[in-house]
Design a protein around this motif. Structure first.
Motif, short mmCIF file in Angstrom:
data_model
loop_
_atom_site.label_atom_id
_atom_site.label_comp_id
_atom_site.label_asym_id
_atom_site.label_seq_id
_atom_site.Cartn_x
_atom_site.Cartn_y
_atom_site.Cartn_z
N LEU B 99 33.23 20.37 40.33
CA LEU B 99 33.92 21.61 39.98
C LEU B 99 32.89 22.71 39.84
CD1 LEU B 99 36.40 20.16 37.38
CD2 LEU B 99 36.99 21.13 39.58
N PHE B 100 33.38 23.95 39.82
CA PHE B 100 32.46 25.08 39.67
C PHE B 100 32.35 25.40 38.19
CE2 PHE B 100 34.54 25.31 43.78
CZ PHE B 100 33.43 25.14 44.58
N GLN B 101 31.18 25.10 37.64
CA GLN B 101 31.00 25.16 36.19
C GLN B 101 31.18 26.56 35.63
OE1 GLN B 101 30.44 22.55 34.29
NE2 GLN B 101 30.24 21.02 35.91
N GLY B 102 30.83 27.56 36.43
CA GLY B 102 30.87 28.92 35.90
C GLY B 102 32.26 29.53 35.89
N MET B 103 33.27 28.79 36.30
CA MET B 103 34.62 29.37 36.42
C MET B 103 35.59 28.69 35.47
SD MET B 103 35.37 29.56 40.40
CE MET B 103 34.39 30.41 41.56
N THR B 104 36.72 29.36 35.27
CA THR B 104 37.77 28.75 34.46
C THR B 104 38.52 27.72 35.29
OG1 THR B 104 39.41 30.34 35.17
CG2 THR B 104 38.14 30.91 33.21
N VAL B 105 39.32 26.93 34.60
CA VAL B 105 40.15 25.92 35.27
C VAL B 105 41.04 26.59 36.32
CG1 VAL B 105 42.09 24.35 34.89
CG2 VAL B 105 40.11 24.30 33.37
N LEU B 106 41.66 27.69 35.92
CA LEU B 106 42.58 28.38 36.81
C LEU B 106 41.88 28.83 38.10
CD1 LEU B 106 45.52 29.22 36.74
CD2 LEU B 106 44.84 31.40 35.75
N ASP B 107 40.71 29.44 37.96
CA ASP B 107 40.00 29.90 39.15
C ASP B 107 39.57 28.74 40.02
OD1 ASP B 107 40.24 32.59 38.89
OD2 ASP B 107 38.37 32.87 37.79
N ASN B 108 39.17 27.64 39.40
CA ASN B 108 38.81 26.46 40.17
C ASN B 108 39.98 25.99 41.02
OD1 ASN B 108 36.19 24.82 39.99
ND2 ASN B 108 36.37 25.72 37.96
N ILE B 109 41.15 25.95 40.40
CA ILE B 109 42.31 25.47 41.15
C ILE B 109 42.66 26.46 42.26
CG2 ILE B 109 44.74 24.82 40.96
CD1 ILE B 109 44.17 24.09 38.04
N LYS B 110 42.62 27.75 41.92
CA LYS B 110 42.94 28.77 42.93
C LYS B 110 42.03 28.64 44.15
CE LYS B 110 44.68 32.55 40.06
NZ LYS B 110 44.23 33.83 39.46
N LEU B 111 40.79 28.25 43.92
CA LEU B 111 39.86 28.13 45.04
C LEU B 111 40.38 27.16 46.10
CD1 LEU B 111 36.31 28.29 43.60
CD2 LEU B 111 37.03 29.18 45.81
N GLY B 112 41.16 26.19 45.64
CA GLY B 112 41.68 25.22 46.58
C GLY B 112 42.51 25.86 47.69
N ARG B 113 43.15 26.99 47.35
CA ARG B 113 44.03 27.61 48.32
C ARG B 113 43.29 28.48 49.34
NH1 ARG B 113 49.30 28.09 47.93
NH2 ARG B 113 49.04 25.95 47.32
N HIS B 114 41.98 28.64 49.12
CA HIS B 114 41.22 29.60 49.91
C HIS B 114 41.59 29.64 51.39
CE1 HIS B 114 37.75 32.13 50.85
NE2 HIS B 114 37.76 31.47 51.98
N ALA B 115 41.58 28.47 52.00
CA ALA B 115 41.73 28.43 53.46
C ALA B 115 43.11 28.86 53.92
CB ALA B 115 41.43 27.02 53.96
N HIS B 116 44.09 28.86 53.00
CA HIS B 116 45.43 29.23 53.42
C HIS B 116 45.77 30.67 53.08
CE1 HIS B 116 46.35 25.17 54.59
NE2 HIS B 116 45.86 24.75 53.44
N MET B 117 44.77 31.43 52.67
CA MET B 117 45.03 32.84 52.35
C MET B 117 44.39 33.71 53.42
SD MET B 117 44.37 32.56 48.30
CE MET B 117 45.04 34.11 47.76
N ALA B 118 44.80 34.97 53.46
CA ALA B 118 44.35 35.81 54.56
C ALA B 118 43.68 37.10 54.11
CB ALA B 118 45.54 36.14 55.46
N THR B 119 43.63 37.33 52.80
CA THR B 119 43.06 38.59 52.31
C THR B 119 41.65 38.80 52.86
OG1 THR B 119 44.30 38.37 50.28
CG2 THR B 119 42.44 39.87 50.24
N GLY B 120 41.40 40.00 53.40
CA GLY B 120 40.08 40.32 53.92
C GLY B 120 39.26 41.08 52.90
N VAL B 121 38.02 41.34 53.24
CA VAL B 121 37.11 41.97 52.29
C VAL B 121 37.61 43.35 51.86
CG1 VAL B 121 34.78 42.87 51.99
CG2 VAL B 121 35.13 40.72 53.18
N LEU B 122 38.06 44.14 52.82
CA LEU B 122 38.50 45.50 52.48
C LEU B 122 39.70 45.50 51.54
CD1 LEU B 122 38.24 47.91 55.51
CD2 LEU B 122 37.16 48.04 53.26
N GLU B 123 40.68 44.66 51.88
CA GLU B 123 41.86 44.57 51.02
C GLU B 123 41.45 44.12 49.63
OE1 GLU B 123 45.32 42.89 53.89
OE2 GLU B 123 43.42 41.81 53.91
N ALA B 124 40.47 43.21 49.59
CA ALA B 124 40.04 42.68 48.30
C ALA B 124 39.43 43.78 47.44
CB ALA B 124 39.03 41.55 48.51
#
Lengths: 347, 284, 293
Positions: B99-124
């Motif tokens: 797990l990523f020690q520097g993050m909360t549980v929620l953020d760790n779980i959210k990371l799992g979805r990374h590949a299925h999201m489409a937000t680009g750098v500018l939108e972010a």
């Protein structure tokens, strides 16, 4: 003391400033920033502009080093790229400042991607060394591509103009520099509410598991490089408008160390940390100047001591914070806040 | 329940064929072949150093095999890098939690979805439009489908570094689920857990299979748990498959018992064999 | 027609100064091997060595041998002090953090030197022979030649220590496997200390030689940047690499300086650095780390 706040929607919970108290503080801060030039004297406005420029650049470095875990000693050189682009455009084309700043940022961002490419093969420390190489090579270009950069004597540029008014004094430039910085800081904060920012942190913490989650390492490292140097480029452009002379000596390696020190002291991997660190590190030399001023009746050559003492203090701050407060001023600030939230029930 | 599920129904989720992998002179995998049916729980067991983790690392794309092929729902994945395999629906957890020690549980779980999201750098940077929409949707789904399901509501905002070992393992499973996996590769999901935590985890694994229809492939040392929840067991030794079949067949296989002799796990295995034989006898 | 004599003279001068890169690179590699610290302050430690020697020989007017001895002692103490107060508290922290710490250390050393001796360049008292030397027809600065000879002796002592002395053996054991060394009863913290002491002494000696040839100034620390290139090209953990790459970089800089112009010296080395990073990131002789998951 503050009581707990219950949040009702996910949207609420995901907001940047999620409690009413925080929103009030934020509004107060904006009012203070807007009122500052009306109450402060010229010296403080000058300092305010300088702090804002440094915050912009430090925030950029924080994205790369603090959040993505890639140390860069090239931040000053990237600022140089932005500054030269802005100066050149202002002198030769006279395009509006926002176009120039954007171009400076994009130009620096492109160079950043170029420098980041070795991350294809190497990681961590090797990359830091690649950024040193980049600054040496960029410095060479600044000094020797005379037809564009003006060589050793550099470029002297006219002030930015807005609706016919020349922004030639800090009290006018303040209204250009500070809003741009605020925008960039907000942008960086937003970044870390989304998948892009999370991916950066994942790469920093454990790159192998980041890959398993479907994060292509090279692409995201390059994003981080590009963003960080875009920030540097825009900050460099603001720097150019502020000082109006850009020379190869304006952006030495020491300046990159300054920014690294700023995020270490402020707190790596914290947006607030970048802000606090940049402000603190900009004020340190000024505080030293003040102290030297007081000492000068007793120490005849006190002024000559200023530069070496500053160098020592920078180094000592880096070392001291890394050993004793590795999460920087931002962490100290959080502790302070916690103390007051629980006060007077727990001390 | 395990026995009926291992019949020939269902598609092949993962087909590993003739995998070879060497480190220098050492043969880590030597012609490993097996398949995992869609919706099954397949376990890989074997003594220490048998090549189980190497096999996992090859399946998720960290090691390039010297020979052999891997098909994932009829798609050959041999040339793909780990992130690309992740996008196809391969999720995994690690033996020593990653797990990523520097993050909360929620953020760790959210990371799992990374590949299925489409937000680009500018939108972010501006957090407008798609960025906002995607993040809200993700938050809702993570809350309602994963956090509730795995009973980790109380720790969602805690930093991972503050959690107990058992909870971290559960958060890692949560993160893998956020990847919308079609197969879950679990590397020793209950190693180092006490009995109660082990039972919880076994229940979650079965629930995941039930509710999400995910195929499960796991490496595990805890024979009790393996024999209880697996439909299909593959036994590795010295980089080779020495037995495969349902838990009953495998645990009575003399080669398997020989492989475990002297490994300290043999007593456990014997007990299992007796139990399985008793159960089989009772059923017949 | 190519001027062969010039080429030979330039090459000899380059290899001569390469000897100094080689021993400083050695100091760097020693610290890296034993403690896994990438020490960006090596150039500043070298500079401090040169200034301490200046303080003893010009300031206190001590005879050469005494001043040199004093420099060695001070450099050793400095190494022990740095290791004890800055490096050891960082044990277990990420290598990146320690790397940044050495950047801060470099800044402290530069400031200190400037505070004590001022920012202007100074000359060390002449202690190296100065009459011209000829190898065949080729002129060689006798300073450079002597410095090269001394550097070679330092390398030999260094290698002998590493190979035969008990402390050297402990050092090598620690470098190859810290935990194993610890369990064998090797006092690992002492080895860490030792590596910093030896490295700082070596860098200090290099500083005396560099200063004798080119004078001293607080900006001497940039020498460390070239050394950084040396160790990357040679391989961070390779003694042989530091020696070979040291000579090579010296040669490269001399050739670039003579044929392209002084400003191309650093450019040439850093372009080489980039090429090596792209093509062979672990250096010519470095160990390619096998990543474990």
């Amino acid at each position: 003391m503050r009581i707990g706040t219950a949040k009702e929607t996910y949207r609420h919970d995901e907001a940047l400033f999620d409690t009413p108290v925080q929103r009030w503080w934020l509004a107060g801060l904006f009012v203070a920033i807007a009122a500052f030039p009306f109450v402060a004297d010229a010296y403080w406005i000058y300092l305010g502009c300088l702090v804002a420029i440094n915050i912009a650049s430090a925030t950029g470095l924080n994205i790369l080093t603090g959040f993505t875990g890639l140390v860069s000693l090239g931040q000053a050189a990237f600022m140089g790229v932005g500054a030269y682009i802005v100066a050149w455009l202002e002198i030769n084309l006279g395009t509006p400042f926002f176009v120039n700043l954007l171009a400076g940022g994009l130009g620096a961002g492109l160079i950043g991607i170029l420098v980041g490419i070795p991350s294809l093969r190497v990681k961590g420390l090797y990359l830091a060394i690649a950024t040193i190489a980049a600054s040496v090579i960029l410095h060479f270009v600044f000094a020797n591509w005379t037809s564009v950069t003006g060589g050793q004597s550099g470029l002297t540029m006219p002030p930015a103009t807005f609706l016919g008014t020349a922004l030639d004094q800090p009290d006018k430039l303040y209204w250009l520099i500070v809003p741009v910085t605020v925008l960039m800081v907000l942008g960086a904060s937003n970044l870390f509410r989304t998948r892009i920012g999370r991916a950066f942190i994942a790469i920093r913490d454990r790159d192998i598991s980041a890959e398993v989650l479907g994060i292509p390492l090279l692409r995201y490292k390059l994003y981080s490089f590009a963003l960080s140097s875009f920030y540097a480029g825009v900050a460099g452009g603001l720097w150019a408008y502020f000082f109006r002379v850009v020379t190869p000596e304006s952006f030495p390696l020491v300046m990159s160390i300054f920014f690294l020190a700023a995020i270490i002291v402020g707190g790596m991997g914290s947006i607030l940390g970048g802000i606090l660190g940049a402000a603190f590190m900009t004020m340190v030399p000024e505080a030293l100047k003040l102290i030297v001023g007081w000492l000068s009746p007793w120490l005849p050559d006190a002024v000559a001591l200023l530069s070496p003492v500053r160098t020592i203090v920078f180094g000592a701050l880096i070392v001291g914070f890394l050993i004793f407060e590795p999460r920087g001023l931002a962490e100290a600030w959080r502790r302070l806040r916690r103390f007051f939230h629980l006060w007077p029930f727990k001390t | 329940m395990a026995v009926e599920m291992s019949s020939d129904e269902g598609r092949t989720a993962l087909a590993v064929d003739g995998l070879r992998l060497s480190f220098g002179g050492l043969r880590a995998l030597d012609g490993v072949s097996f398949t995992a049916r869609e919706g099954s729980v397949t376990s890989i067991i074997g003594p220490n150093g048998a090549g189980k983790t190497s096999l996992f690392n090859t399946i998720s794309g960290f090691y390039r095999p010297g020979a052999g092929s891997i098909r994932f729902f009829d798609t050959p994945v041999d040339g793909l890098r780990p992130p690309e395999r992740a996008r196809l629906g391969m999720a995994r957890t690690f033996q020593n939690i990653s797990l990523f020690q520097g993050m909360t549980v929620l953020d760790n779980i959210k990371l799992g979805r990374h590949a299925h999201m489409a937000t680009g750098v500018l939108e972010a940077l501006f957090y407008l439009g798609r960025a906002r929409r995607e993040e809200m949707e993700l938050r809702r789904e993570v809350e309602e489908r994963i956090i509730d399901f795995l009973e980790i509501d109380h720790i969602r905002n805690a930093p991972v570094s503050a959690l107990s070992y058992g909870l971290r393992k559960r958060v890692e499973l949560a993160r893998a689920l956020a990847m919308r996996p079609r197969i879950l590769l679990l590397d020793e999901p209950v190693a180092g857990m006490n009995r109660e935590e082990t039972e919880d985890m076994a229940r979650f694994i079965l629930d995941v299979r039930e509710e999400w229809g995910v195929t499960i492939l796991m490496v595990e040392h805890d024979m009790g748990m393996v024999m209880d929840i697996s439909d299909h067991v593959v036994v590795l030794n010295f980089g080779q498959v020495i037995a495969k079949g349902d838990p009953g067949q495998v645990s009575s296989n003399p080669d398997v018992i020989a492989a475990y002799l002297g490994s300290g796990e043999v007593d456990d295995l014997r007990a299992r064999v007796r139990e399985a034989a008793g159960a089989a006898g009772g059923a017949a | 027609m190519t001027d062969w004599l010039l080429l030979i003279e330039v090459s000899l001068a380059g290899i001569g100064s390469g000897g100094l890169y080689a021993i400083t690179g050695l100091a760097f590699v020693l610290i890296y091997k034993a403690t896994k610290v990438v020490n960006l302050a090596i150039g500043e430690i070298l500079m401090l060595g040169a200034y301490v020697f200046f303080g003893f020989s010009a300031g206190l007017a001590l005879p050469f041998w005494l001043a040199a001895l004093g420099t060695v002692v001070v450099a050793g103490l400095l190494g022990a002090g740095i290791e004890r107060t800055m490096i050891r508290p960082m044990l277990g922290e990420s290598p990146i953090a320690v790397f940044m710490l050495t950047i801060g250390l470099g800044s402290i050393l530069t400031g200190t030197v400037e505070l004590i001796w001022g920012a202007n360049p100074l000359r060390l008292p002449e202690y190296l022979p100065n009459q011209p030397l000829f190898l065949g027809d080729a002129y060689v600065s006798s300073k450079v030649a002597t410095a090269f000879a001394i550097a070679s002796v330092v390398v030999l002592i260094f290698l002998a220590l590493f190979r035969f002395w008990r402390g050297g053996v402990a050092l090598r054991a620690t470098a190859s496997d810290q935990a194993a060394a610890y369990s064998m009863g090797i006092n690992v913290p002492k080895v860490f200390s030792l590596s910093w002491i030896i490295a700082c002494v070596t860098a200090g000696v290099a500083g005396m030689l560099v200063g004798a040839i080119g004078g001293i100034s607080p900006t001497m620390g940039v020498f460390g940047l070239s050394v950084l290139v040396v160790v990357i090209v040679g391989g961070l953990d390779s003694v042989l690499g530091a020696l070979v790459a040291g000579l090579f970089i010296g040669l490269l800089e001399a050739l670039a300086g003579a044929y392209l112009g002084g400003e191309y010296k650093t450019l040439a080395t850093f372009v080489l650095l980039v090429v090596v990073l792209m093509v062979r990131p672990y250096g010519l002789f470095g160990t390619h780390e096998i990543e474990r998951l």
